[in-house]
Motif scaffolding. Structure first.
Motif, PDB file in Angstrom:
ATOM      1  N   SER A   1       0.699  -1.171  -0.187  1.00 14.50           N
ATOM      2  CA  SER A   1      -0.095   0.041  -0.129  1.00 14.50           C
ATOM      3  C   SER A   1       0.757   1.126  -0.151  1.00 14.50           C
ATOM      4  O   SER A   1       2.102   1.410   0.553  1.00 14.50           O
ATOM      5  N   ASN A   2       0.338   2.336  -0.554  1.00 14.54           N
ATOM      6  CA  ASN A   2       1.142   3.511  -0.521  1.00 14.54           C
ATOM      7  C   ASN A   2       1.012   4.279   0.738  1.00 14.54           C
ATOM      8  O   ASN A   2       2.268   4.977   0.861  1.00 14.54           O
TER       9      ASN A   2
ATOM     10  N   HIS B   1       3.786   0.456  11.199  1.00 17.69           N
ATOM     11  CA  HIS B   1       4.751   0.759  12.080  1.00 17.69           C
ATOM     12  C   HIS B   1       4.870  -0.169  13.323  1.00 17.69           C
ATOM     13  O   HIS B   1       6.137  -0.744  13.519  1.00 17.69           O
ATOM     14  N   ASP B   2       3.888  -0.570  13.835  1.00 15.66           N
ATOM     15  CA  ASP B   2       3.667  -1.403  15.039  1.00 15.66           C
ATOM     16  C   ASP B   2       4.429  -2.747  14.620  1.00 15.66           C
ATOM     17  O   ASP B   2       4.958  -3.459  15.269  1.00 15.66           O
ATOM     18  N   ALA B   3       3.748  -3.334  13.420  1.00 11.41           N
ATOM     19  CA  ALA B   3       3.914  -4.755  12.946  1.00 11.41           C
ATOM     20  C   ALA B   3       5.518  -4.867  12.539  1.00 11.41           C
ATOM     21  O   ALA B   3       5.996  -5.712  13.074  1.00 11.41           O
TER      22      ALA B   3
ATOM     23  N   GLU C   1       7.571  -3.192  13.768  1.00  7.49           N
ATOM     24  CA  GLU C   1       8.591  -2.684  15.063  1.00  7.49           C
ATOM     25  C   GLU C   1       8.807  -4.335  15.716  1.00  7.49           C
ATOM     26  O   GLU C   1       9.810  -4.403  16.231  1.00  7.49           O
ATOM     27  N   ALA C   2       7.636  -4.972  15.592  1.00  3.86           N
ATOM     28  CA  ALA C   2       7.728  -6.395  16.254  1.00  3.86           C
ATOM     29  C   ALA C   2       8.599  -7.040  15.459  1.00  3.86           C
ATOM     30  O   ALA C   2       9.557  -8.017  15.883  1.00  3.86           O
ATOM     31  N   ALA C   3       8.579  -6.911  14.256  1.00  4.74           N
ATOM     32  CA  ALA C   3       9.673  -8.037  13.501  1.00  4.74           C
ATOM     33  C   ALA C   3      11.145  -7.269  13.512  1.00  4.74           C
ATOM     34  O   ALA C   3      12.089  -8.175  13.783  1.00  4.74           O
ATOM     35  N   LEU C   4      11.361  -6.181  13.606  1.00  2.00           N
ATOM     36  CA  LEU C   4      12.594  -5.601  13.847  1.00  2.00           C
ATOM     37  C   LEU C   4      13.366  -6.117  15.155  1.00  2.00           C
ATOM     38  O   LEU C   4      14.138  -6.586  15.314  1.00  2.00           O
ATOM     39  N   ARG C   5      12.513  -6.216  16.362  1.00  2.00           N
ATOM     40  CA  ARG C   5      12.872  -6.369  17.696  1.00  2.00           C
ATOM     41  C   ARG C   5      13.293  -8.102  17.722  1.00  2.00           C
ATOM     42  O   ARG C   5      14.014  -8.599  18.270  1.00  2.00           O
TER      43      ARG C   5
ATOM     44  N   PHE D   1      12.483   5.454  10.693  1.00  2.00           N
ATOM     45  CA  PHE D   1      13.329   4.073  10.830  1.00  2.00           C
ATOM     46  C   PHE D   1      12.552   3.047  10.438  1.00  2.00           C
ATOM     47  O   PHE D   1      13.101   2.198   9.825  1.00  2.00           O
ATOM     48  N   LEU D   2      11.342   2.957  11.041  1.00  2.00           N
ATOM     49  CA  LEU D   2      10.536   1.664  10.640  1.00  2.00           C
ATOM     50  C   LEU D   2       9.967   1.563   9.094  1.00  2.00           C
ATOM     51  O   LEU D   2       9.988   0.480   8.518  1.00  2.00           O
ATOM     52  N   GLU D   3       9.870   2.636   8.505  1.00  2.00           N
ATOM     53  CA  GLU D   3       9.542   2.902   7.015  1.00  2.00           C
ATOM     54  C   GLU D   3      10.505   2.221   6.146  1.00  2.00           C
ATOM     55  O   GLU D   3      10.336   1.517   5.051  1.00  2.00           O
ATOM     56  N   ALA D   4      11.826   2.828   6.691  1.00  2.00           N
ATOM     57  CA  ALA D   4      12.986   2.325   5.945  1.00  2.00           C
ATOM     58  C   ALA D   4      13.329   0.767   6.277  1.00  2.00           C
ATOM     59  O   ALA D   4      13.449  -0.059   5.149  1.00  2.00           O
ATOM     60  N   PHE D   5      12.920   0.393   7.358  1.00  2.00           N
ATOM     61  CA  PHE D   5      13.035  -1.104   7.647  1.00  2.00           C
ATOM     62  C   PHE D   5      12.100  -1.870   6.643  1.00  2.00           C
ATOM     63  O   PHE D   5      12.498  -2.877   6.238  1.00  2.00           O
ATOM     64  N   ALA D   6      10.865  -1.507   6.592  1.00  2.00           N
ATOM     65  CA  ALA D   6       9.929  -2.151   5.744  1.00  2.00           C
ATOM     66  C   ALA D   6      10.253  -2.171   4.351  1.00  2.00           C
ATOM     67  O   ALA D   6       9.958  -3.176   3.956  1.00  2.00           O
ATOM     68  N   MET D   7      11.011  -1.187   3.674  1.00  2.00           N
ATOM     69  CA  MET D   7      11.238  -0.921   2.366  1.00  2.00           C
ATOM     70  C   MET D   7      12.464  -1.982   2.188  1.00  2.00           C
ATOM     71  O   MET D   7      12.634  -2.649   1.188  1.00  2.00           O
ATOM     72  N   THR D   8      13.263  -2.080   3.119  1.00  2.00           N
ATOM     73  CA  THR D   8      14.420  -3.109   3.006  1.00  2.00           C
ATOM     74  C   THR D   8      13.708  -4.602   2.742  1.00  2.00           C
ATOM     75  O   THR D   8      14.026  -5.552   2.149  1.00  2.00           O
ATOM     76  N   CYS D   9      12.753  -4.843   3.763  1.00  2.00           N
ATOM     77  CA  CYS D   9      12.208  -6.280   3.696  1.00  2.00           C
ATOM     78  C   CYS D   9      11.282  -6.302   2.359  1.00  2.00           C
ATOM     79  O   CYS D   9      11.501  -7.309   1.690  1.00  2.00           O
TER      80      CYS D   9
END
Length: 238
Positions: free
Chosen positions: A7-8, A13-15, A17-21, A45-53
């Motif tokens: 989705s655009n 973020h919370d979801a 965050e759980a994966a990152l931790r 931070f979390l949006e960049a992590f999501a884009m990496t995934c």
């Protein structure tokens, strides 16, 4: 496609965050905890992590399709990473993920957020990436080398930058996921520019001997990558 499943508007973020931790380097959790929860930097931070995934999943799905692997294999829905990706991409994500792909992404994430490596380590990793690219150069799939997802929301700058108005900073002054507007870093580039897929990268060393990976996105025409990119990227200033 897998890209269209995401989705655009980011609301996961919370979801993530759980994966990152659960799966990332402990330093990533420490860096996230140092940011004001819910603030702009925390969200970035979390949006960049999501884009990496997402980017990892795109590449792995493409490779799996070429190899004829089953993309409809069941995945562990209790996995925080799977939950985050489905939360963001919708049920369609479940049709393109396999346990093998998710497992590979989790392996990649073990080093996500680790402290900046030393100069020796960064150079070693750079040359290892070059060797890996050469070894896979004959793969029968094509990954685009430009991306509409790596663009700023604002219009492109057309006016010349007045460098006299900028303030010099060093690598150690940078803060994670904060934009240092009005500043510049001065240093020397240690390696030839490298364009594995989306983004042309090189390594910069500042006056303190600190090093950082520099990436320029949509810097070269689509399709220019690998050894063919070095001359053109050098001509354009890297």
């Amino acid at each position: 496609s897998i890209m269209s499943a995401w989705s655009n508007k980011f609301k996961s973020h919370d979801a993530f965050e759980a994966a990152l931790r659960r799966y990332c380097h402990p330093a990533a959790t420490a860096d996230l905890d140092a940011l004001p929860r819910g603030g702009k930097s925390w969200k970035n931070f979390l949006e960049a992590f999501a884009m990496t995934c997402r980017d990892n999943s795109v590449q792995l799905v493409q490779q799996a399709m070429v190899k004829g692997e089953n993309l409809r294999a069941n995945v562990d829905r209790s996995c925080p990473l799977v939950q985050a990706m489905v939360h963001m991409g919708g049920r369609k994500m479940e049709t393109v993920l396999s346990e093998s792909i998710v497992g590979q992404i989790r392996t990649h994430l073990r080093s996500y957020g680790r402290p900046i490596p030393s100069k020796f380590e960064m150079l070693s990793e750079h040359y290892a990436r070059l060797n890996a690219l050469a070894a896979t150069a004959k793969d029968e799939y094509h990954t685009r080398t430009t991306s509409s997802c790596a663009r700023k929301n604002i219009g492109l700058r057309t006016a010349a930058v007045d460098w006299s108005t900028l303030r010099k900073v060093n690598i150690r002054d940078l803060k994670l996921y904060d934009s240092d507007d009005g500043t510049y870093i001065e240093g020397k580039l240690l390696v030839d520019p490298f364009t594995p897929m989306v983004g042309t990268t090189t390594i910069l060393e500042d006056c303190n001997g600190d090093v950082v990976l520099v990436a320029c996105y949509n810097f070269l025409p689509d399709g220019v990558c690998g050894p063919d990119s070095v001359h053109l990227a050098t001509e354009k200033g890297l």
